[in-house]
Design a protein around this motif. Structure first.
Motif: not given
Length: 398
Positions: A59, A99, A106, A124, A129
């Protein structure tokens, strides 16, 4: 330094102040971010069994409105792919999920990744997030190895991969205490980042042999630093302190407060300065008169230089300073997968830890991280490593 030169530095400092606050946390919002705690208190992220290569969801903040996030995202992805290639075929597979650098993005990315069979989430980037991704994956058993260094979000199924203030403070104070510098006065800005730093140092002091004699905040401004120096000097003497912890950054308040304290008779042999941030970046910091003799921590330079050289050879440019976190996370996942084990709480938190780009590291059961760091001293405007980074966790971080 002349009065005129000092004034010029203070004026420049004011213009850079917002940037400096961000750099305290390595990058904006990684640490000084108001976030709710993730779901769970230490039992999540148990792992998901599956045959074949471990499925990793990366991510990253692709699609973010922040101008620099695209560059960071690409560097994180490149580093993760470099680590995956080093592991060889059949160990991991990786899918990248954008994201947009937001909690909503996210959360959506983590939800999609889990539904598509991800066994571990790498990333992330930002603290809020990471909370969102952790909450989205909380019921699945999928662990989240975030790129944040904010220990407030650690726990449940979320770990932080970034080097933390606590880890740095523990290493520096442990070494300093063994040199007899065991009575430590803390100075910090009175903003959020400074308060986080102060709290981290106080927490890290336990078990190091160091005693915190007090802490003195200052307003993050020219007048604030100047006004606080007499109080810091008076308290250092009154409490018989023999070390002063400076939490400022080299591009912000650190050079100014070190210089002013030195001129007030605080620093040098009588009051050893300790650093919470890297004093070797930028290298011009090493020339600061007030910082001569001070201690700070840094990663093992040999593996970090090797990573940077290999990244440059593969992608034709230098990695972002956070890119090594993606490499380390993928390397840890791969080390577990190679043994035929499931990536989850039990295997991620093994005491021996993993080999990383800055030396060894291990993930703790509370979601935080230990990174083995070297301690350096500035001597004649050069770095002198006075305590090498440990190669095992018998003495790392102590």
């Amino acid at each position: 330094m002349s009065i005129r030169g000092l004034r010029a530095r203070l004026v420049s400092f004011i213009h850079r102040s917002r940037k400096a606050v961000a750099l305290v946390a390595t990058t904006a919002a990684l640490t000084a971010c108001n976030v709710a705690a993730p779901l769970g208190t230490g039992t999540g992220g148990g792992g998901v069994d599956s045959a074949g290569p471990t499925k990793v969801a990366l991510l990253v903040p692709l699609g973010s409105a922040r101008g620099t996030d695209g560059q960071v995202a690409r560097s994180l992805e490149n580093a993760a792919r470099l680590a995956a290639a080093d592991l060889g075929e059949g160990v991991v597979t990786m899918t990248v999920y954008p994201t947009q650098g937001t909690p909503g993005g996210a959360s959506a990315a983590a939800t999609q990744a889990v539904s598509e069979g991800a066994q571990v989430i790498l990333g992330p980037l930002y603290a809020d997030n990471a909370v969102a991704a952790g909450n989205a994956a909380a019921g699945s058993g999928v662990p989240v190895l975030s790129f944040s260094n904010n220990t407030a979000i650690a726990g449940g199924n979320v770990w932080v991969m970034g080097n933390t203030f606590e880890n740095t403070a523990r290493r520096v104070m442990g070494f300093a205490a063994r040199q007899g510098r065991n009575r430590v006065l803390v100075t910090h800005a009175n903003d959020e980042a400074g308060q986080i730093a102060n709290s981290a140092i106080r927490s890290a002091a336990r078990g190091t042999g160091a005693q915190i004699t007090g802490s003195v905040p200052y307003e993050f401004s020219q007048q604030g630093i100047s006004a606080a120096v007499p109080t810091i000097a008076s308290q250092a003497r009154a409490t018989n302190s023999n070390a002063v912890f400076l939490t400022g950054t080299p591009t912000g308040d650190l050079p100014v407060i070190a210089q002013l304290l030195s001129e007030a008779g605080i620093g040098g042999e009588a009051f050893r300065f300790l650093g919470l941030t890297r004093w070797d970046i930028p290298t011009e910091t090493l020339a600061q008169p007030g910082l001569q003799g001070g201690y700070f921590a840094l990663p093992d330079p040999a593996p970090l230089a090797q990573f940077r050289a290999r990244y440059n050879a593969a992608y034709g440019g230098a990695p972002h300073p956070l890119a090594n976190l993606a490499y380390d996370g993928m390397a840890a996942i791969g080390a577990i997968s190679r043994r035929g084990d499931t990536v989850g709480r039990g295997t991620l938190t093994r005491n021996a830890g993993f080999a990383g780009t800055g030396g060894i590291f291990r993930l703790r059961g509370d979601g935080t991280i230990d990174r083995a760091l070297a301690v350096a001293q500035i001597v004649n405007r050069q770095i002198q490593v006075v305590s090498p980074a440990p190669n095992s966790f018998g003495g790392a971080g102590s």
